[in-house]
Design an enzyme around this catalytic site. Structure first.
Site, mmCIF file in Angstrom:
data_model
loop_
_atom_site.group_PDB
_atom_site.id
_atom_site.type_symbol
_atom_site.label_atom_id
_atom_site.label_comp_id
_atom_site.label_asym_id
_atom_site.label_seq_id
_atom_site.Cartn_x
_atom_site.Cartn_y
_atom_site.Cartn_z
ATOM 1 C CG HIS A 37 41.389 38.850 43.672
ATOM 2 N ND1 HIS A 37 42.156 38.600 44.846
ATOM 3 C CD2 HIS A 37 40.388 39.731 43.758
ATOM 4 C CE1 HIS A 37 41.195 39.284 45.961
ATOM 5 N NE2 HIS A 37 39.991 39.882 45.074
ATOM 6 N NE ARG A 38 46.285 34.546 38.039
ATOM 7 C CZ ARG A 38 46.618 34.429 36.710
ATOM 8 N NH1 ARG A 38 46.928 33.193 36.254
ATOM 9 N NH2 ARG A 38 47.259 35.353 35.916
#
Length: 481
Positions: free
Chosen positions: A452-453
């Site tokens: 999700h980064r």
């Protein structure tokens, strides 16, 4: 040490690897070797490789036994220069010479030594145990003694050649009961006591077939008490009681090689990557129908389903390149998302050594047929333990077909340092609405785990939907690629 003795140390195997497990010796003490001749097979955390000799001469000493882990830079083999004999005046050139040191060698002993040498070189199956022999540590299980074991007096045997722990009646002029360290490893891995085996080879030599027969024989109570060393090993593995559960410990299996590398990689992935997962059910009927039609036209040249899905994945990654990146944190704490000009598509392959992920380099440039050929080639070399570190460590995205194990979905762990993995479940008949009517269709589940980064859910969902739409309408998708 004699100046005529050349010591070859375990070389740097690349990829930052600092150790390797000695799997198999390809030479024995007394053998003549040439420059670049393979002398041993070693298994690293990446792959299994053959180590060539940089020297020519006579093998004087083997520094290690099969199953032993060696550090890079430690002695691997000692080779006497051509024409100088062995590196030590006390070291016999081969097993037959070992017997003649202190005791009189007989033609029978020489024949047994030659039998061993031939089998070690040719891989007859009687002695040589190569990579992939199944079995693990099952504790110090012992079997009833069948006969005394013939061994050589320790003074007559070089340390590196024989196992000093083998006990039994010593018969002058006879070979050691077991010459091959590979046979000893097989017995040790299956908990078989060599004391209990009567060798079928010349002079009572214990062959691979003898150990295999002992492994398959029904267990019976031991006729004699085990030796102290054996008893201690059995106590450590089978006799001890786990303090937390109160249960007896049945086995202790060292974590090393590929399993050790996988464990470290998965732990790092879970601890560093804030992953999220999205999934979707997909009607794969059209894809299966298209492949069936192609198979009618070219029965022996039709790509597998995984190759078609791989083609859709590479096209999807071009459209959503954020999933084909790497997240890096520098020593000063600064962070970067590293993009790549190309796609190395990894795919999970189950082998006897554990799960490995070979990668198809520049997969975005290949057709479905070319992808299929490369996937098959890499699967074969991975299962043979011959994949190179580059083939196993250069992926930028992983495709995991866990449907072959009969499951529908999985919350997969991302293959660190990649940022995403697509999983494909089994294809099964399910009720499906088609044009407003209920029908039975071939349905699979796609699951995408992503970091999700590097992107938000919109990007991940867009990629997943692109691949799903391509599977449901493969003709149209391939026409646009």
């Amino acid at each position: 040490m004699s100046s005529d003795l050349q010591v070859f140390r375990l070389p740097d195997l690349g990829e930052g690897l600092t150790e390797a497990e000695l799997v198999n010796w390809l030479v024995a003490v007394g053998d003549q070797v040439k420059v670049d001749q393979p002398i041993a097979e070693v298994e690293t955390a990446k792959s299994m490789v053959e180590v060539p000799s940089p020297y020519a001469g006579t093998v004087a000493e083997l520094h290690g036994e099969a199953g032993q882990t060696l550090d890079v830079g430690k002695p691997l083999i000692s080779i006497a220069r051509v024409g100088t004999g062995s590196g030590s005046p006390d070291a016999p050139a081969d097993a037959a010479d070992a017997v003649s040191t202190g005791v009189l060698a007989s033609p029978e002993v020489s024949a047994a030594a030659e039998t061993y040498r031939t089998e070690e070189k040719a891989g007859s199956g009687n002695v040589l145990i190569g990579y992939g022999t199944p079995g693990g540590a099952t504790g110090g299980r012992t079997r009833p003694r069948k006969a005394s074991v013939a061994v050589v007096e320790p003074a007559a045997v070089p340390e590196a050649s024989f196992e000093p722990a083998v006990a039994g009646t010593r018969i002058p002029g006879k070979l050691s009961a077991v010459i091959s360290p590979l046979v000893r490893k097989m017995a040790r891995d299956h908990g078989v006591s060599l004391d209990s085996i009567e060798g079928s080879g010349a002079s009572g030599l214990i062959m691979r077939r003898d150990v295999e027969a002992a492994i398959s024989a029904p267990e019976a109570p031991a006729a004699t008490a085990p030796a102290p060393a054996v008893a201690a090993a059995a106590s450590a593995a089978e006799g001890s009681v786990d303090g937390r559960t109160g249960l007896a410990v049945s086995a202790r299996t060292p974590v090393r090689g590929v399993r050790k590398a996988v464990a470290a990689n998965m732990t790092k992935s879970r601890s560093e990557i804030p992953e999220a997962t999205v999934w979707v059910d997909v009607d794969a009927t059209a894809l299966l129908d298209m492949r069936a039609e192609l198979k009618k036209r070219a029965p022996h040249d039709t790509p597998g389903l995984l190759a078609f899905i791989a083609r859709f994945v590479t096209a999807g990654l071009k459209k959503y390149p954020a999933l084909n990146t790497r997240f890096e944190t520098a020593a000063d704490g600064s962070q970067e998302i590293v993009g790549f000009d190309g796609i190395n598509l990894g795919f999970a392959a189950q082998t006897d050594r554990g799960l490995v992920v070979p990668s198809v380099r520049n997969a975005h440039e290949l057709s479905a047929r070319e992808l299929d050929a490369e996937i098959r080639r890499l699967t074969a070399v991975a299962r043979d333990g011959k994949a190179t570190p580059t083939e196993l460590g250069s992926g930028t995205f992983t495709l995991n077909n866990y449907g072959v194990f009969g499951v529908d979905g999985s919350a997969a762990i991302i293959n660190y340092p990649e940022v995403a993995m697509l999983g494909v479940g089994r294809i099964i008949d399910k009720p499906w609405v088609v044009n407003g009517e209920l029908a039975v269709r071939k349905v699979t589940e796609l699951t995408l785990a992503f970091d999700h980064r590097v992107c938000d859910g919109e990007t991940a969902a867009g990629f997943l939907r692109y691949v799903a739409d391509a599977i449901e309408n493969p003709g149209g998708a391939l026409a646009d690629m």
